[in-house]
Design a protein around this motif. Structure first.
Motif, PDB file in Angstrom:
ATOM      1  N   GLN A 449       0.829  -1.191   0.000  1.00 39.41           N
ATOM      2  CA  GLN A 449       0.000   0.000   0.000  1.00 39.41           C
ATOM      3  C   GLN A 449       0.875   1.257   0.000  1.00 39.41           C
ATOM      4  O   GLN A 449       1.889   1.304   0.708  1.00 39.41           O
ATOM      5  N   PRO A 450       0.498   2.272  -0.778  1.00 47.34           N
ATOM      6  CA  PRO A 450       1.310   3.491  -0.884  1.00 47.34           C
ATOM      7  C   PRO A 450       1.551   4.138   0.483  1.00 47.34           C
ATOM      8  O   PRO A 450       0.627   4.276   1.289  1.00 47.34           O
ATOM      9  N   ASN A 451       2.802   4.489   0.720  1.00 54.61           N
ATOM     10  CA  ASN A 451       3.217   5.199   1.940  1.00 54.61           C
ATOM     11  C   ASN A 451       3.050   4.389   3.219  1.00 54.61           C
ATOM     12  O   ASN A 451       3.236   4.916   4.309  1.00 54.61           O
ATOM     13  N   ARG A 452       2.684   3.111   3.082  1.00 55.26           N
ATOM     14  CA  ARG A 452       2.505   2.277   4.271  1.00 55.26           C
ATOM     15  C   ARG A 452       3.374   1.034   4.246  1.00 55.26           C
ATOM     16  O   ARG A 452       3.633   0.439   5.292  1.00 55.26           O
ATOM     17  N   GLY A 453       3.810   0.624   3.078  1.00 53.01           N
ATOM     18  CA  GLY A 453       4.609  -0.578   2.969  1.00 53.01           C
ATOM     19  C   GLY A 453       3.752  -1.800   2.739  1.00 53.01           C
ATOM     20  O   GLY A 453       2.689  -1.738   2.115  1.00 53.01           O
ATOM     21  N   SER A 454       4.195  -2.922   3.268  1.00 55.18           N
ATOM     22  CA  SER A 454       3.492  -4.196   3.104  1.00 55.18           C
ATOM     23  C   SER A 454       2.547  -4.391   4.281  1.00 55.18           C
ATOM     24  O   SER A 454       2.976  -4.539   5.418  1.00 55.18           O
ATOM     25  N   VAL A 455       1.254  -4.411   3.990  1.00 57.30           N
ATOM     26  CA  VAL A 455       0.223  -4.390   5.032  1.00 57.30           C
ATOM     27  C   VAL A 455      -0.557  -5.702   5.021  1.00 57.30           C
ATOM     28  O   VAL A 455      -0.909  -6.229   3.959  1.00 57.30           O
ATOM     29  N   VAL A 456      -0.833  -6.227   6.210  1.00 58.97           N
ATOM     30  CA  VAL A 456      -1.658  -7.427   6.344  1.00 58.97           C
ATOM     31  C   VAL A 456      -3.099  -7.020   6.050  1.00 58.97           C
ATOM     32  O   VAL A 456      -3.698  -6.241   6.800  1.00 58.97           O
ATOM     33  N   TRP A 457      -3.668  -7.556   4.975  1.00 60.01           N
ATOM     34  CA  TRP A 457      -4.978  -7.106   4.518  1.00 60.01           C
ATOM     35  C   TRP A 457      -5.969  -8.272   4.538  1.00 60.01           C
ATOM     36  O   TRP A 457      -6.525  -8.668   3.532  1.00 60.01           O
ATOM     37  N   GLY A 458      -6.161  -8.812   5.714  1.00 59.75           N
ATOM     38  CA  GLY A 458      -7.096  -9.915   5.883  1.00 59.75           C
ATOM     39  C   GLY A 458      -7.022 -10.454   7.301  1.00 59.75           C
ATOM     40  O   GLY A 458      -5.953 -10.402   7.934  1.00 59.75           O
ATOM     41  N   ALA A 459      -8.159 -10.946   7.823  1.00 56.99           N
ATOM     42  CA  ALA A 459      -8.181 -11.444   9.201  1.00 56.99           C
ATOM     43  C   ALA A 459      -9.142 -12.616   9.334  1.00 56.99           C
ATOM     44  O   ALA A 459      -9.887 -12.716  10.297  1.00 56.99           O
ATOM     45  N   ARG A 460      -9.124 -13.506   8.352  1.00 57.11           N
ATOM     46  CA  ARG A 460     -10.040 -14.641   8.365  1.00 57.11           C
ATOM     47  C   ARG A 460      -9.314 -15.940   8.693  1.00 57.11           C
ATOM     48  O   ARG A 460      -8.145 -16.106   8.355  1.00 57.11           O
ATOM     49  N   THR A 461     -10.043 -16.851   9.308  1.00 63.22           N
ATOM     50  CA  THR A 461      -9.535 -18.208   9.502  1.00 63.22           C
ATOM     51  C   THR A 461      -9.810 -19.008   8.230  1.00 63.22           C
ATOM     52  O   THR A 461     -10.408 -18.504   7.275  1.00 63.22           O
ATOM     53  N   LEU A 462      -9.420 -20.252   8.219  1.00 62.14           N
ATOM     54  CA  LEU A 462      -9.715 -21.129   7.093  1.00 62.14           C
ATOM     55  C   LEU A 462     -11.163 -21.618   7.106  1.00 62.14           C
ATOM     56  O   LEU A 462     -11.570 -22.378   6.230  1.00 62.14           O
ATOM     57  N   ASP A 463     -11.921 -21.169   8.122  1.00 66.53           N
ATOM     58  CA  ASP A 463     -13.338 -21.520   8.223  1.00 66.53           C
ATOM     59  C   ASP A 463     -14.165 -20.279   7.896  1.00 66.53           C
ATOM     60  O   ASP A 463     -15.027 -19.852   8.675  1.00 66.53           O
TER      61      ASP A 463
END
Length: 576
Positions: A449-463
C-alpha cells in the motif's frame, strides 16, 4: 484452634468472602519447529533435539541453536529465452570480450542440482522478532548437517558433512522430521500458535501430512492455532502461481476440514531485508565441486578493465584465492583468470587455530571494494535469500497486536517491518478469490500500500463460511477465555458440587469476563449485555448431572467482529 487458646487476648480469624480470581493466560506464544545448526544447552552441553525450548530473543536462539545454515549459489549462463538475473562481460577464446546473460541458481553443498531444501528457521526467527515477537518456544527436529548432532559445529565445517533435507518424518515409525517436532510440541502447555516455516518447501503429499497434523493438534488441544504458509509459495511470484498454491492448499488440508477453524493461512511470500549484502561472504558463491570458472571469468574480466600493474595483480590474486578454477583433462578452455589458488594471497592466511571467518571476511571486503560486479552478485544473493514465507512475520504481528490492543483486536491493517514488498502484487479484484473463496478456506493476503509498505490485509480463519469462527480474533478470544477459565477452575475439582461452589464459580467467572468487557473484548453497553453465566440445577445442570459428578458452567458471549467491509453512501442534494 479455640480449645488450644490459653492466653487471654484478641484473636483474628479471616474467612475468604470471594472465590479465586481468574488471571488471563498469555495469548501470543508461538512454537517454531524446524532445523537448526545444533540444539544444546549452552551451560551443560546436553542435547536438546526434539525438546521445546523457551527463548525470548535471537541471542538466546543462537546460544541454544546456533546460526544460519550456509547457502550456496552458482553463477551460470542463463538458459535461452529465460530472464537473466544480470548481464556481465566474459572473455571467450577466439571471440574477445562479449556480454552474456547470467543466471544465479541455488544448490546444496554436495551437488550442483537446484536446491529445494533451504534451511531458513534462523531467518524466520529474525523476522518474528523484527515484527514484535516475544517469548516463544523452538523445537529443533535435527541439525541441518546430515548424520551429525554437534552441540557446537566446528569452523570451518568439514567437507564430508552433507546438509540434510527438509523432511516431514513420522513420529510413529521414529523417522526424523517436522512431524516429530510437532508431536513434541503437543505435550507442552503454553504455546498458542504453531509455526513451521520450512514446511512450504515439502512436496505436496508431505506438506499435506504436516499441515493436517498442525490442524489436528490445534483442534484437539483447543489452546492454539496453526499458522500455515501455502505450499510452494516461495516460487509463486504471480497471481496465477499463487492460485495454484491455493488449490494445492485446499487439496492438502481436505482430511482436516472439520478443524479448519483452528487454522489461518497467509500469502504471498515476502521480500524481506533480513539478510544484508554485508552478511554474505564469497563462500556463498564458491562452487562445492570446485568449478568456479564462470564467476572467476566475470570478476577477472572486470579487474582487467579497471586496473593495471600492481593493483591488477592484487585483485587477480584475491579472485584466484576466493574462486580457484578446477580444470579437468577434458576441459581445455582457457580463462582470463588464474587456474589455481594463489600461493601468496593478498590477505595473509590465518595461522592454525586462528579465526578463519575473520580472514574470509577481510578477503570478501577486498573483493567488494574492488569489483562493482561482485557487489551486484552479492546483492542478488541477498535478494534471493530474503524471500521468506510469511508465517513467522505474522506470528510477530499477532504478538505485537495482542500486546498493544488485546487478543480481541484483528491482527490486520498492520504494516510488516523488515519487509520490502510482497513477493506477488495483486489487485482488489484478484484478492477477492483468496479472501472469500466459495469453500470458505480464506487466505489472508499481504498487500503493498502506498506510503505504508506491506500491510496485512485480511483477518479470516480457514473456516471463512462460519458465522462463529470466520475471524481470527473471534476464535483466539474464545481460546483465551476458555483456557483462562479452565485453568482457574482446576482447584474446584472434587469440591462439593453444591450451591456454595456454584455461586463462588459464577462470581469468579463474572469478575473475569467483566474485566474482558471493560477492556473492549466483548460487545455490549453493559456487562449483562456482553455475557451471561449460569451454574446450578434448573439452569445449566440437572439433578442427574450432580449425581454424575458434573458441574456445568454455561457462558454466553457477545463477540466482537471486525468492520471488514466499509461502505460509504454518498447522495447529492439539490440546492434549496
Amino acid at each position: 484452634m479455640t480449645p488450644s487458646r490459653t492466653t487471654p487476648g484478641v484473636y483474628v480469624t479471616e474467612t475468604p468472602a470471594f472465590g479465586t480470581s481468574i488471571v488471563g493466560i498469555p495469548t501470543a506464544v508461538p512454537v517454531f519447529i524446524g532445523y537448526t545448526q545444533y540444539a544444546g544447552d549452552p551451560v551443560t552441553g546436553a542435547l536438546l533435539y526434539g525438546v521445546p525450548v523457551a527463548i525470548t530473543s535471537m541471542t538466546e536462539f543462537i546460544a541454544y541453536f546456533g546460526g544460519a545454515a550456509p547457502r550456496s549459489y552458482r553463477v551460470s549462463m542463463a538458459a535461452a529465452g529465460a530472464t537473466p538475473d544480470f548481464q556481465a562481460s566474459f572473455t571467450v577464446p577466439g571471440s574477445g570480450s562479449i556480454g552474456l546473460d547470467v543466471a544465479m541458481t541455488g544448490f546444496d553443498l554436495s551437488a550442483t542440482s537446484p536446491d529445494a531444501s533451504q534451511f531458513c528457521l534462523y531467518a524466520h526467527l529474525r523476522l518474528f522478532f523484527a515484527n514484535g515477537g516475544g517469548p516463544c518456544y523452538v523445537v529443533s527436529v535435527g541439525s541441518y548437517w546430515s548424520g551429525q548432532s554437534p552441540v557446537v559445529a566446528p569452523d570451518p565445517v568439514p567437507a564430508a558433512w552433507i546438509p540434510a533435507a527438509i523432511a516431514a518424518g513420522d513420529p510413529v515409525t521414529g523417522a526424523p522430521g517436522l512431524l516429530a517436532g510437532l508431536a513434541a510440541a503437543a505435550g507442552k502447555t503454553g504455546p498458542t500458535m504453531i509455526v513451521i516455516p520450512e514446511a512450504c518447501q515439502l512436496n505436496l503429499a508431505d506438506y499435506g501430512r504436516v499441515a493436517c497434523a498442525m490442524l489436528a493438534q490445534a483442534g484437539a488441544l483447543q489452546d492454539r492455532m496453526a499458522i500455515l504458509d501455502l505450499p510452494g509459495c516461495l516460487m509463486a511470484d504471480t497471481v496465477t502461481g499463487l492460485q495454484a498454491c491455493q488449490n494445492d492448499l485446499v487439496t492438502a488440508i481436505a482430511p482436516q476440514v472439520t478443524n479448519v477453524g483452528f487454522g489461518v493461512a497467509y500469502a504471498p511470500a515476502l521480500n524481506t531485508s533480513i539478510v544484508a549484502p554485508g552478511d554474505i561472504l564469497y563462500t556463498n558463491l564458491a562452487a562445492p565441486n570446485g568449478d568456479n570458472s564462470v564467476v572467476n571469468n566475470i570478476l577477472t574480466t572486470q579487474a582487467n578493465m579497471l586496473y593495471s600493474g600492481a593493483q591488477l595483480a592484487t585483485v587477480q590474486t584475491a579472485i584466484a584465492t576466493a574462486f580457484p578454477v578446477t580444470r579437468s583433462s577434458t576441459n581445455t578452455t582457457q580463462y582470463s583468470g588464474s587456474t589455481s589458488s594463489a600461493t601468496t594471497p593478498p590477505v595473509a592466511y590465518p595461522t592454525p587455530g586462528a579465526d578463519l571467518s575473520a580472514w574470509q571476511w577481510t578477503l570478501d571486503r577486498l573483493l567488494l571494494d574492488a569489483l562493482p560486479v561482485f557487489q551486484q552478485i552479492m546483492q542478488l544473493i541477498a535478494t534471493k535469500m530474503n524471500v521468506l514465507a510469511p508465517s513467522a512475520g505474522l506470528a510477530g504481528i499477532w504478538t505485537m497486536n495482542d500486546s498493544n490492543n488485546g487478543v480481541w483486536d484483528a491482527p490486520a491493517n498492520v504494516a510488516l517491518d523488515s519487509v520490502t514488498s510482497p513477493f506477488c502484487d495483486m489487485s482488489d479484484a484478484q484478492q477477492g478469490g483468496f479472501n472469500a473463496p466459495l469453500n470458505g478456506e480464506a487466505i489472508n493476503i499481504v498487500r503493498s500500500q502506498p506510503n505504508r509498505g506491506s500491510v496485512v490485509w485480511g483477518a479470516r480463519t480457514l473456516d471463512g463460511n462460519s458465522q462463529d469462527y470466520r475471524y481470527i480474533q473471534a476464535r483466539r478470544t474464545l481460546i483465551y477465555i476458555d483456557q483462562s477459565i479452565r485453568a482457574a477452575l482446576q482447584p474446584y475439582a472434587f469440591a462439593a458440587n453444591d450451591a456454595t461452589t456454584w455461586a463462588t464459580v459464577t462470581a469468579s467467572v463474572s469478575a473475569f469476563l467483566t474485566g474482558v468487557w471493560q477492556a473492549g473484548g466483548l460487545m455490549g453497553s453493559t456487562a449483562s449485555q456482553a455475557f451471561t453465566i449460569t451454574c446450578g440445577i434448573g439452569s445449566s445442570m440437572t439433578a442427574q448431572d450432580v449425581l454424575n459428578g458434573d458441574m456445568i458452567v454455561s457462558i454466553m458471549l457477545q463477540m466482537i467482529h471486525p468492520a471488514e467491509f466499509i461502505e460509504l453512501t454518498i447522495t447529492q442534494a439539490m440546492q434549496g
